[in-house]
Write a protein that holds these residues in place. Structure first.
Motif, PDB file in Angstrom:
ATOM      1  N   ALA A 232      11.565  -9.202 -15.481  1.00 19.53           N
ATOM      2  CA  ALA A 232      10.938 -10.427 -14.985  1.00 19.53           C
ATOM      3  C   ALA A 232      11.113 -10.555 -13.476  1.00 19.53           C
ATOM      4  CB  ALA A 232      11.531 -11.646 -15.690  1.00 19.53           C
ATOM      5  N   GLY A 233      12.329 -10.283 -12.992  1.00 15.94           N
ATOM      6  CA  GLY A 233      12.580 -10.382 -11.562  1.00 15.94           C
ATOM      7  C   GLY A 233      11.773  -9.377 -10.758  1.00 15.94           C
ATOM      8  N   VAL A 234      11.744  -8.135 -11.232  1.00 10.24           N
ATOM      9  CA  VAL A 234      10.986  -7.095 -10.537  1.00 10.24           C
ATOM     10  C   VAL A 234       9.487  -7.396 -10.611  1.00 10.24           C
ATOM     11  CG1 VAL A 234      10.402  -4.627 -10.498  1.00 10.24           C
ATOM     12  CG2 VAL A 234      12.771  -5.348 -10.868  1.00 10.24           C
ATOM     13  N   ALA A 235       9.048  -8.002 -11.716  1.00 11.02           N
ATOM     14  CA  ALA A 235       7.629  -8.361 -11.855  1.00 11.02           C
ATOM     15  C   ALA A 235       7.213  -9.372 -10.792  1.00 11.02           C
ATOM     16  CB  ALA A 235       7.361  -8.910 -13.249  1.00 11.02           C
ATOM     17  N   THR A 236       8.096 -10.328 -10.468  1.00 16.30           N
ATOM     18  CA  THR A 236       7.747 -11.302  -9.421  1.00 16.30           C
ATOM     19  C   THR A 236       7.619 -10.608  -8.065  1.00 16.30           C
ATOM     20  OG1 THR A 236      10.056 -11.894  -8.868  1.00 16.30           O
ATOM     21  CG2 THR A 236       8.987 -13.131 -10.643  1.00 16.30           C
TER      22      THR A 236
ATOM     23  N   LEU B 198      14.394  -7.601   6.466  1.00 18.66           N
ATOM     24  CA  LEU B 198      14.669  -6.683   5.358  1.00 18.66           C
ATOM     25  C   LEU B 198      13.987  -7.156   4.078  1.00 18.66           C
ATOM     26  CD1 LEU B 198      18.437  -5.988   6.091  1.00 18.66           C
ATOM     27  CD2 LEU B 198      16.575  -4.330   6.248  1.00 18.66           C
ATOM     28  N   ASP B 199      14.009  -8.454   3.840  1.00 14.38           N
ATOM     29  CA  ASP B 199      13.369  -9.018   2.652  1.00 14.38           C
ATOM     30  C   ASP B 199      11.864  -8.795   2.681  1.00 14.38           C
ATOM     31  OD1 ASP B 199      14.410 -10.102   0.371  1.00 14.38           O
ATOM     32  OD2 ASP B 199      14.222 -12.176   0.999  1.00 14.38           O
ATOM     33  N   THR B 200      11.284  -8.955   3.863  1.00 11.60           N
ATOM     34  CA  THR B 200       9.839  -8.762   4.012  1.00 11.60           C
ATOM     35  C   THR B 200       9.448  -7.316   3.767  1.00 11.60           C
ATOM     36  OG1 THR B 200       9.662 -10.595   5.570  1.00 11.60           O
ATOM     37  CG2 THR B 200       7.894  -8.969   5.614  1.00 11.60           C
ATOM     38  N   LEU B 201      10.276  -6.373   4.201  1.00  8.97           N
ATOM     39  CA  LEU B 201       9.995  -4.959   3.941  1.00  8.97           C
ATOM     40  C   LEU B 201       9.973  -4.683   2.437  1.00  8.97           C
ATOM     41  CD1 LEU B 201      11.994  -2.832   6.546  1.00  8.97           C
ATOM     42  CD2 LEU B 201       9.548  -3.274   6.440  1.00  8.97           C
ATOM     43  N   GLY B 202      10.945  -5.257   1.721  1.00 12.41           N
ATOM     44  CA  GLY B 202      10.985  -5.058   0.275  1.00 12.41           C
ATOM     45  C   GLY B 202       9.755  -5.598  -0.411  1.00 12.41           C
ATOM     46  N   LEU B 203       9.285  -6.756   0.061  1.00 16.74           N
ATOM     47  CA  LEU B 203       8.074  -7.346  -0.519  1.00 16.74           C
ATOM     48  C   LEU B 203       6.834  -6.557  -0.136  1.00 16.74           C
ATOM     49  CD1 LEU B 203       6.642  -9.603  -2.031  1.00 16.74           C
ATOM     50  CD2 LEU B 203       6.715 -10.974   0.053  1.00 16.74           C
ATOM     51  N   ALA B 204       6.773  -6.101   1.118  1.00 20.02           N
ATOM     52  CA  ALA B 204       5.603  -5.352   1.580  1.00 20.02           C
ATOM     53  C   ALA B 204       5.438  -4.040   0.824  1.00 20.02           C
ATOM     54  CB  ALA B 204       5.717  -5.081   3.081  1.00 20.02           C
ATOM     55  N   GLY B 205       6.541  -3.471   0.381  1.00 18.73           N
ATOM     56  CA  GLY B 205       6.467  -2.198  -0.339  1.00 18.73           C
ATOM     57  C   GLY B 205       5.790  -2.298  -1.689  1.00 18.73           C
TER      58      GLY B 205
ATOM     59  N   LEU C  48      18.879  -0.460   1.935  1.00 22.54           N
ATOM     60  CA  LEU C  48      18.972  -1.388   3.053  1.00 22.54           C
ATOM     61  C   LEU C  48      19.495  -0.686   4.308  1.00 22.54           C
ATOM     62  CD1 LEU C  48      20.410  -4.687   1.502  1.00 22.54           C
ATOM     63  CD2 LEU C  48      18.150  -4.340   2.489  1.00 22.54           C
ATOM     64  N   THR C  49      20.492   0.177   4.117  1.00 20.21           N
ATOM     65  CA  THR C  49      21.070   0.899   5.249  1.00 20.21           C
ATOM     66  C   THR C  49      20.056   1.842   5.886  1.00 20.21           C
ATOM     67  OG1 THR C  49      23.255   0.813   4.206  1.00 20.21           O
ATOM     68  CG2 THR C  49      22.949   2.429   5.963  1.00 20.21           C
ATOM     69  N   VAL C  50      19.285   2.525   5.038  1.00 23.86           N
ATOM     70  CA  VAL C  50      18.282   3.466   5.535  1.00 23.86           C
ATOM     71  C   VAL C  50      17.199   2.755   6.340  1.00 23.86           C
ATOM     72  CG1 VAL C  50      16.411   5.017   4.815  1.00 23.86           C
ATOM     73  CG2 VAL C  50      18.677   5.213   3.766  1.00 23.86           C
TER      74      VAL C  50
ATOM     75  N   ALA D 253      12.035   0.660   0.657  1.00 26.23           N
ATOM     76  CA  ALA D 253      12.320  -0.769   0.733  1.00 26.23           C
ATOM     77  C   ALA D 253      12.040  -1.467  -0.600  1.00 26.23           C
ATOM     78  CB  ALA D 253      11.486  -1.406   1.843  1.00 26.23           C
ATOM     79  N   TYR D 254      10.890  -1.148  -1.185  1.00 19.90           N
ATOM     80  CA  TYR D 254      10.553  -1.753  -2.483  1.00 19.90           C
ATOM     81  C   TYR D 254      11.541  -1.304  -3.560  1.00 19.90           C
ATOM     82  CZ  TYR D 254       8.175  -2.523  -6.901  1.00 19.90           C
ATOM     83  OH  TYR D 254       7.893  -2.907  -8.190  1.00 19.90           O
ATOM     84  N   GLY D 255      11.848  -0.004  -3.584  1.00 19.11           N
ATOM     85  CA  GLY D 255      12.796   0.503  -4.573  1.00 19.11           C
ATOM     86  C   GLY D 255      14.163  -0.127  -4.417  1.00 19.11           C
ATOM     87  N   GLY D 256      14.596  -0.338  -3.169  1.00 18.80           N
ATOM     88  CA  GLY D 256      15.876  -0.992  -2.941  1.00 18.80           C
ATOM     89  C   GLY D 256      15.876  -2.432  -3.425  1.00 18.80           C
ATOM     90  N   GLY D 257      14.775  -3.140  -3.184  1.00 11.92           N
ATOM     91  CA  GLY D 257      14.677  -4.515  -3.667  1.00 11.92           C
ATOM     92  C   GLY D 257      14.698  -4.597  -5.185  1.00 11.92           C
ATOM     93  N   ALA D 258      13.948  -3.701  -5.828  1.00 15.53           N
ATOM     94  CA  ALA D 258      13.919  -3.668  -7.296  1.00 15.53           C
ATOM     95  C   ALA D 258      15.297  -3.319  -7.845  1.00 15.53           C
ATOM     96  CB  ALA D 258      12.881  -2.658  -7.774  1.00 15.53           C
TER      97      ALA D 258
END
Length: 293
Positions: A168-172, A40-47, A239-241, A261-266
């Motif tokens: 700052a967090g979303v920028a990383t 799940l973390d990798t999907l967020g980063l890949a987005g 995450l559920t989706v 995935a990216y939007g959920g991580g942000a």
């Protein structure tokens, strides 16, 4: 009654620090040590690859402004603000918050081993990246500033500080430097240190100190808490989706899936920043009291 209230506030802050640490451990365990969490973390980063070129300038500006030198300057300014208000213990605790949060972040990062579970092979050799150092810098400075500024501007400082920590967090994440959980973990680490600093401040309060009138910051606390809950709910939905397709390599997923995935991580990063700041701001008028006499 004064002693009983003081003891209760100290107990609440110590419990709050423990809750932050407990949630941090859960985030660390799930996203670092389980296969599903890594997926799940990798999907967020890949987005972040979608639209990265459009925000490269912004992320570079935000992230390049953070360094050891800038952290030292920011800490000195925060301590100076507390000292000119004749708050020596507050200056010490603000410095402890900033230094403690950042040193702990680096210590945890380099002592933690990220197991190679066959997820994200391109970054598997890079080692552990949780927690995010850049996010810790931004969040610790923002929270410490909220502690030392006068009560009349504390609510505004908290809202702006939460926004800065979230950016700052979303920028990383957008720059591809960190996974979503890395930034979330840093924010929780800062929250734990903030609660501990508040605990010490309460225990060392002089008997003559008083709460400043109208310093409850109810509007700012409500806005931050509401924003945090809504953003974290959005992250949970994302995450559920994507959970059913988390085992599929990111390059095989649709643009829509990666965007979710990216939007959920942000949203998780921004929501955690808002909620942590709300938990700092809510009790601060009982932690940083007005000097009398």
């Amino acid at each position: 009654m004064r002693g009983r209230s003081k003891g209760l506030m100290a107990a609440v802050l110590l419990l709050l620090a423990a809750v932050h640490v407990a949630v941090f451990i859960q985030v660390w365990w799930f996203f670092v040590h389980t296969r599903r969490g890594q997926q799940l973390d990798t999907l967020g980063l890949a987005g972040n690859s979608i639209g990265r070129d459009r925000v490269d300038g912004i992320t570079d500006t935000v992230l390049n402004a953070m360094s050891v030198a800038s952290l030292a300057i920011a800490t000195a300014v925060i301590v100076f603000i507390a000292l000119i208000r004749r708050r020596i213990m507050l200056a010490l605790m603000a410095a402890l918050l900033v230094l403690g949060a950042n040193l702990t972040t680096q210590l945890v990062k380099y002592l933690t081993v990220r197991p190679d579970l066959g997820i994200d092979p391109e970054r598997a050799g890079a080692g552990n990246s949780l927690p995010s150092g850049h996010t810790a810098v931004a969040a610790s400075v923002a929270v410490a500033l909220v502690l030392v500024v006068p009560a009349r501007v504390r609510g505004l400082a908290a809202v702006l500080g939460a926004a800065y920590a979230a950016v700052a967090g979303v920028a990383t994440l957008s720059a591809g430097w960190h996974r979503p959980s890395d930034a979330v973990a840093s924010l929780l680490m800062v929250g734990a240190w903030a609660a501990f600093a508040g605990f010490v401040l309460v225990l060392t309060q002089p008997a003559s100190a008083e709460m400043e009138p109208g310093a409850g910051h109810r509007l700012a606390v409500t806005l931050l808490a509401l924003a945090g809950v809504l953003l974290l709910a959005a992250a949970a939905v994302a995450l559920t989706v994507n959970e059913p397709v988390s085992a599929i390599p990111p390059e095989e997923l649709s643009r829509r899936r990666l965007s979710v995935a990216y939007g959920g991580g942000a949203a998780a990063i921004a929501g955690t920043a808002a909620l942590v700041m709300a938990l700092v701001l809510a009790p601060v008028h009982r932690v940083v009291l007005r000097r009398t006499g």
